[in-house]
Design a protein around this motif. Structure first.
Motif, PDB file in Angstrom:
ATOM      1  N   TYR A 247      -5.990   5.841  -9.584  1.00 22.64           N
ATOM      2  CA  TYR A 247      -4.557   5.571  -9.431  1.00 22.64           C
ATOM      3  C   TYR A 247      -4.252   4.692  -8.214  1.00 22.64           C
ATOM      4  CZ  TYR A 247      -3.311   8.689 -13.238  1.00 22.64           C
ATOM      5  OH  TYR A 247      -3.161   9.251 -14.491  1.00 22.64           O
ATOM      6  N   ASN A 248      -5.273   4.003  -7.721  1.00 20.28           N
ATOM      7  CA  ASN A 248      -5.120   2.994  -6.666  1.00 20.28           C
ATOM      8  C   ASN A 248      -4.409   3.529  -5.426  1.00 20.28           C
ATOM      9  OD1 ASN A 248      -5.583   0.461  -5.575  1.00 20.28           O
ATOM     10  ND2 ASN A 248      -3.671  -0.407  -6.356  1.00 20.28           N
ATOM     11  N   ASN A 249      -4.883   4.684  -4.961  1.00 19.25           N
ATOM     12  CA  ASN A 249      -4.474   5.226  -3.660  1.00 19.25           C
ATOM     13  C   ASN A 249      -3.054   5.783  -3.630  1.00 19.25           C
ATOM     14  OD1 ASN A 249      -5.239   5.926  -1.062  1.00 19.25           O
ATOM     15  ND2 ASN A 249      -4.425   4.051  -0.159  1.00 19.25           N
ATOM     16  N   THR A 250      -2.448   5.978  -4.780  1.00 20.37           N
ATOM     17  CA  THR A 250      -1.115   6.585  -4.822  1.00 20.37           C
ATOM     18  C   THR A 250      -1.036   7.483  -6.043  1.00 20.37           C
ATOM     19  OG1 THR A 250      -0.109   4.639  -3.777  1.00 20.37           O
ATOM     20  CG2 THR A 250       1.366   6.170  -4.895  1.00 20.37           C
ATOM     21  N   ILE A 251      -1.106   8.782  -5.815  1.00 26.15           N
ATOM     22  CA  ILE A 251      -1.067   9.705  -6.944  1.00 26.15           C
ATOM     23  C   ILE A 251       0.020  10.750  -6.704  1.00 26.15           C
ATOM     24  CG2 ILE A 251      -2.908  11.167  -5.973  1.00 26.15           C
ATOM     25  CD1 ILE A 251      -3.863  11.589  -8.890  1.00 26.15           C
ATOM     26  N   LYS A 252       0.931  10.868  -7.649  1.00 26.60           N
ATOM     27  CA  LYS A 252       2.022  11.829  -7.541  1.00 26.60           C
ATOM     28  C   LYS A 252       1.516  13.219  -7.916  1.00 26.60           C
ATOM     29  CE  LYS A 252       5.452   8.299  -8.714  1.00 26.60           C
ATOM     30  NZ  LYS A 252       6.483   7.855  -9.688  1.00 26.60           N
ATOM     31  N   THR A 253       1.798  14.189  -7.070  1.00 27.22           N
ATOM     32  CA  THR A 253       1.279  15.537  -7.319  1.00 27.22           C
ATOM     33  C   THR A 253       1.843  16.141  -8.601  1.00 27.22           C
ATOM     34  OG1 THR A 253       3.019  16.492  -5.918  1.00 27.22           O
ATOM     35  CG2 THR A 253       0.913  15.981  -4.867  1.00 27.22           C
ATOM     36  N   ASN A 254       2.997  15.657  -9.043  1.00 25.59           N
ATOM     37  CA  ASN A 254       3.606  16.209 -10.259  1.00 25.59           C
ATOM     38  C   ASN A 254       2.767  15.959 -11.512  1.00 25.59           C
ATOM     39  OD1 ASN A 254       5.771  17.361  -9.011  1.00 25.59           O
ATOM     40  ND2 ASN A 254       7.184  15.666  -9.390  1.00 25.59           N
ATOM     41  N   VAL A 255       1.881  14.939 -11.478  1.00 23.96           N
ATOM     42  CA  VAL A 255       1.075  14.682 -12.674  1.00 23.96           C
ATOM     43  C   VAL A 255       0.089  15.818 -12.920  1.00 23.96           C
ATOM     44  CG1 VAL A 255       1.266  12.182 -12.408  1.00 23.96           C
ATOM     45  CG2 VAL A 255      -0.713  13.361 -11.440  1.00 23.96           C
ATOM     46  N   PHE A 256      -0.226  16.585 -11.877  1.00 22.90           N
ATOM     47  CA  PHE A 256      -1.107  17.743 -12.047  1.00 22.90           C
ATOM     48  C   PHE A 256      -0.354  18.926 -12.653  1.00 22.90           C
ATOM     49  CE2 PHE A 256      -3.100  15.325  -8.640  1.00 22.90           C
ATOM     50  CZ  PHE A 256      -4.452  15.400  -8.950  1.00 22.90           C
ATOM     51  N   ILE A 257       0.978  18.858 -12.622  1.00 24.42           N
ATOM     52  CA  ILE A 257       1.808  20.001 -13.014  1.00 24.42           C
ATOM     53  C   ILE A 257       2.513  19.773 -14.347  1.00 24.42           C
ATOM     54  CG2 ILE A 257       3.753  21.457 -12.292  1.00 24.42           C
ATOM     55  CD1 ILE A 257       3.076  20.537  -9.373  1.00 24.42           C
ATOM     56  N   ILE A 309       3.615  12.681  -2.733  1.00 24.05           N
ATOM     57  CA  ILE A 309       2.626  11.652  -3.059  1.00 24.05           C
ATOM     58  C   ILE A 309       1.406  11.817  -2.160  1.00 24.05           C
ATOM     59  CG2 ILE A 309       2.169   9.165  -3.048  1.00 24.05           C
ATOM     60  CD1 ILE A 309       5.131   8.766  -3.734  1.00 24.05           C
ATOM     61  N   ILE A 310       0.233  11.720  -2.760  1.00 32.79           N
ATOM     62  CA  ILE A 310      -1.026  11.802  -2.018  1.00 32.79           C
ATOM     63  C   ILE A 310      -1.616  10.403  -1.900  1.00 32.79           C
ATOM     64  CG2 ILE A 310      -3.416  12.616  -2.114  1.00 32.79           C
ATOM     65  CD1 ILE A 310      -2.409  15.179  -3.377  1.00 32.79           C
ATOM     66  N   THR A 311      -2.077  10.085  -0.706  1.00 35.45           N
ATOM     67  CA  THR A 311      -2.723   8.795  -0.462  1.00 35.45           C
ATOM     68  C   THR A 311      -3.842   8.999   0.550  1.00 35.45           C
ATOM     69  OG1 THR A 311      -2.313   6.485   0.153  1.00 35.45           O
ATOM     70  CG2 THR A 311      -1.152   8.157   1.415  1.00 35.45           C
ATOM     71  N   SER A 312      -4.670   7.995   0.759  1.00 35.86           N
ATOM     72  CA  SER A 312      -5.774   8.138   1.708  1.00 35.86           C
ATOM     73  C   SER A 312      -5.246   8.167   3.134  1.00 35.86           C
ATOM     74  CB  SER A 312      -6.774   6.989   1.546  1.00 35.86           C
ATOM     75  OG  SER A 312      -6.164   5.758   1.872  1.00 35.86           O
ATOM     76  N   LYS A 313      -6.006   8.787   4.020  1.00 37.46           N
ATOM     77  CA  LYS A 313      -5.596   8.898   5.420  1.00 37.46           C
ATOM     78  C   LYS A 313      -5.548   7.538   6.085  1.00 37.46           C
ATOM     79  CE  LYS A 313      -4.673  11.153   9.230  1.00 37.46           C
ATOM     80  NZ  LYS A 313      -3.379  11.850   9.394  1.00 37.46           N
ATOM     81  N   HIS A 314      -6.403   6.640   5.650  1.00 37.06           N
ATOM     82  CA  HIS A 314      -6.493   5.308   6.251  1.00 37.06           C
ATOM     83  C   HIS A 314      -6.935   4.325   5.178  1.00 37.06           C
ATOM     84  CE1 HIS A 314      -7.984   2.024   8.777  1.00 37.06           C
ATOM     85  NE2 HIS A 314      -7.307   2.545   9.778  1.00 37.06           N
ATOM     86  N   ALA A 315      -6.510   3.075   5.299  1.00 37.86           N
ATOM     87  CA  ALA A 315      -6.880   2.055   4.313  1.00 37.86           C
ATOM     88  C   ALA A 315      -8.395   1.912   4.207  1.00 37.86           C
ATOM     89  CB  ALA A 315      -6.242   0.716   4.683  1.00 37.86           C
ATOM     90  N   ARG A 316      -9.097   2.062   5.338  1.00 41.19           N
ATOM     91  CA  ARG A 316     -10.554   1.947   5.303  1.00 41.19           C
ATOM     92  C   ARG A 316     -11.178   3.108   4.537  1.00 41.19           C
ATOM     93  NH1 ARG A 316     -13.038  -2.270   5.183  1.00 41.19           N
ATOM     94  NH2 ARG A 316     -12.963  -3.047   7.316  1.00 41.19           N
TER      95      ARG A 316
END
Length: 732
Positions: A247-257, A309-316
């Motif tokens: 999902y290219n670093n942006t995933i909505k938590t609602n999709v799990f629910i 929304i869940i994303t990575s802690k850092h771009a790297r």
């Protein structure tokens, strides 16, 4: 009410910034960049990923909030600037990766371009309006970014430049904010100097349970081993990170629910699970629960539009995850990853072209899967990601694309009926695509060389519905016009494509409402080679658009002095009055383009011609504080006592602006007297390198020039007693 709404909207995200800022070390670069931000409307912090661009932008924003009362607005869409701007309130808009992550994002470029005039307006009416952005170094070297930078008058702070690079002592102090002294002492100068992403690694080291110095010596190998270990120790976390990549670093938590939010999520989860060879398939909710245990190490979360929304802690971190899972589940990634992920991060091995170390390389045996995905995107009218991806400009890739699709009748009908493939190929410099499409059109009944009203011929789909109107608005208006491919090729500087389009019958003298004509586009954008080619094709000299503007007006506006000289050498009308009866000289004086003014005067332009408001070039130069141009105009014996329709002379303009400045200074309540000693603003060093801090002047430098302009006028026989002289007498 609006102020409180905005504050609540970004509160959680800014709280995360505050927490992370506790371990931020203030370097000399931080202080210098703060000085740049204080003195300029738009500042860009550039450098490689992991160098601390984002952390620095957050720290400076928090500093301005604490010490000068600025409201922080972390935005992800340039159009939010217009949406959240409040006149009279000190605001700093913060934008990470302003023009894309791996490659230039045309949607973002278009959005910034669309809001650029509004940014200029806000900067004039609000003294404490700031925009602070970050950008990866490879993006800043792209011509599209350079044009945007010029348009927004961005000031560049490159963390790799000599003036801003961290010293060895500073890097050790950065390390000490995250590591104990025992580990800090193990860092050799050789290890530190070879790592652009040293600040990122220090942060990750501090968050890791196992303190392994291999992280600094072989970072990519280290994180691969960590992810391998996670696969066997915590399959649910591992699966969650794989989905984050899909999902290219942006995933909505609602999709799990809620399955109704993303009907394909369940299928993707199943195939990713099977592809990774995991043992026991967990529930979606359990994957989410375990994924959240990685918050503050590998991931973070925030609230946007009432959605978590869940994303990575850092771009790297995401670069490392993408590379790892790109190798681990290549087929699944090509099949299900978001189109922009595919567009930005994938390249064929067979091309043998230079690539970033985090690029996912596709072996020849899987290229057909990639083209299958492109076929699906074509059928969805998603032409931006098909023709604007990171490898589309490579000639070998274009040949492979044509070989794969040329025999597919349904795809060819789609490509030939719709105008976007040719337009985008012309924009992105895909010469072989352009040649192929034109050749196919020649052999097929087509309305290509006619203005079109057939809506189906310019349908396009943008996957992110929120950005569709903003990002494609300009291109949507242009594409209906007969000459759109030629104009966009002239705008982007693609000479070979310009030559091809002209060969196939595109009109070099076509003028249509809402569309630049080819010569104007090339002159305005500074593409000298295309200007020379069009002139060699005997394009019409002094062709005008619907506002009466000629190509010379465009070149003078953008300070393209070489092109100005070429046009004048071809006999262009040097005194042509265009929009609002402004001559090329008037436009050059408006924008402060001294070199162009000098060239026009050398060619004996008429210095006396005024605009529709009876303003002379001297009026506008004084009004805008262009001291050097005022000197040149007076040296060339301009009339210093010309009166405009409002009964004002150039002296009135200079005095009125300076008088308003003095009043503003008296009313200015913004003070930084209580700022911390260790981050006091320093005047940045000025260097000729465009990647270093550029053209930094004291905040009141323009007003200093106005005072000098007043003195120049008074010493050159200006009559201070013409009409109302109250403001003028204030200075005499």
């Amino acid at each position: 009410m609006k102020v409180f709404f905005i504050t609540d909207l970004f509160e959680n995200r800014i709280k995360c910034w505050v927490k992370d800022d506790e371990k931020f070390f203030k370097t000399a670069a931080t202080r210098k960049i703060l000085g740049v931000v204080k003195h300029n409307t738009v500042t860009v912090i550039s450098g490689n990923s992991g160098m601390g661009k984002t952390a620095t932008s957050h720290h400076i924003s928090l500093h301005l909030q604490q010490h000068e009362g600025y409201q922080i607005l972390p935005i992800t869409d340039p159009m939010d600037i217009e949406k959240y701007y409040i006149k009279g309130l000190a605001q700093i808009f913060v934008f990470d990766d302003m023009c894309g992550v791996f490659s230039v994002d045309q949607h973002l470029i278009n959005s910034w371009d669309k809001v650029s005039s509004q940014i200029l307006t806000f900067s004039k009416e609000q003294k404490h309006f700031r925009i602070l952005v970050t950008c990866r170094l490879q993006i800043t070297k792209n011509s599209k970014f350079e044009k945007l930078s010029d348009k927004l008058n961005m000031k560049s702070c490159n963390l790799l430049s000599k003036d801003l690079a961290y010293t060895n002592d500073e890097q050790l102090k950065i390390a000490s904010c995250h590591m104990d002294l025992e580990h800090v002492h193990q860092l050799s100068r050789v290890i530190i100097s070879g790592l652009d992403m040293f600040p990122f690694l220090c942060d990750m080291f501090g968050r890791s349970e196992k303190k392994d110095m291999k992280m600094f010596e072989f970072p990519i190998q280290y994180f691969k081993e960590q992810f391998d270990h996670m696969q066997y120790q915590n399959e649910e976390c591992f699966l969650g990170l794989a989905l984050l990549v899909i999902y290219n670093n942006t995933i909505k938590t609602n999709v799990f629910i809620d399955e109704s939010i993303d009907t394909g999520f369940k299928k993707i989860l199943k195939e990713v699970f099977e592809c990774l060879g995991l043992s026991n398939r967990p529930s979606k909710l359990y994957v989410l629960k375990q994924l959240k245990t990685l918050i503050d190490t590998y991931i973070t979360s925030y609230i946007e539009n009432n959605e978590s929304i869940i994303t990575s802690k850092h771009a790297r971190v995401f670069d490392l995850l993408s590379l790892y899972f790109g190798k681990k589940m290549t087929k699944t990634l090509v099949k299900y990853a978001t189109p922009d992920f595919i567009s930005d991060r994938i390249q064929f091995e067979s091309l043998e072209e230079v690539h970033d170390e985090y690029t996912i390389m596709i072996p020849p045996c899987l290229e057909h899967l990639y083209f299958d995905r492109m076929e699906a995107e074509i059928m969805r009218n998603n032409f931006y990601d098909v023709f604007g991806n990171t490898q589309s400009h490579f000639e070998l890739y274009q040949e492979q694309f044509i070989d794969f699709f040329s025999e597919k009748k349904d795809i060819m009908e789609k490509l030939l009926h719709n105008r976007w493939p040719l337009y985008l190929s012309s924009m992105y410099g895909c010469g072989i695509f352009v040649q192929f499409l034109l050749e196919q059109h020649k052999n097929t009944p087509s309305n290509l060389l006619q203005d079109s009203s057939d809506e189906s011929s310019f349908e396009i789909s943008i996957i992110d519905d929120d950005t569709e109107d903003d990002c494609t608005d300009l291109n949507r208006r242009q594409i209906k016009r007969i000459n759109a491919p030629l104009v966009v090729a002239c705008t982007e500087g693609n000479l070979q494509i310009v030559q091809t389009l002209v060969k196939y019958g595109y009109d070099i003298d076509c003028v249509k409402p809402g569309l630049l004509f080819p010569l104007y586009a090339a002159c305005y954008c500074g593409h000298t080679d295309i200007v020379q080619y069009l002139l060699a094709c005997n394009c019409k000299v002094d062709l005008e658009d619907h506002n009466g503007q000629t190509a010379l007006h465009g070149a003078c506006m953008k300070n393209n002095k070489d092109i100005v000289s070429i046009l004048l050498g071809k006999g262009f009308n040097i005194n042509k009055q265009g929009f609002k009866k402004e001559t090329p000289l008037f436009i050059a004086c408006t924008w402060g383009n001294l070199d162009v003014v000098s060239i026009l005067l050398k060619y004996n332009c008429d210095i006396t011609i005024c605009n529709i408001l009876s303003e002379s070039p001297l009026h506008i130069a004084c009004k805008n504080g262009h001291k050097d141009i005022v000197k040149v105009l007076i040296r060339n014996k301009c009339d210093v006592n010309v009166i405009n329709e409002l009964g004002r002379t150039a002296l009135h303009e200079a005095c009125t602006r300076y008088f308003r400045y003095l009043l503003d200074e008296e009313e200015d309540t913004w003070s930084s007297e209580n700022e911390e000693d260790d981050i006091q603003c320093e005047e940045p060093t000025v260097e000729n390198d465009i990647n270093v801090i550029e053209d930094i002047l004291p905040f009141n430098s323009t007003e200093t020039f106005r005072k000098e302009i007043i003195e120049i006028l008074l010493h050159n026989k200006v009559n201070p007693c013409i009409t109302d002289c109250f403001v003028i007498l204030h200075f005499i």
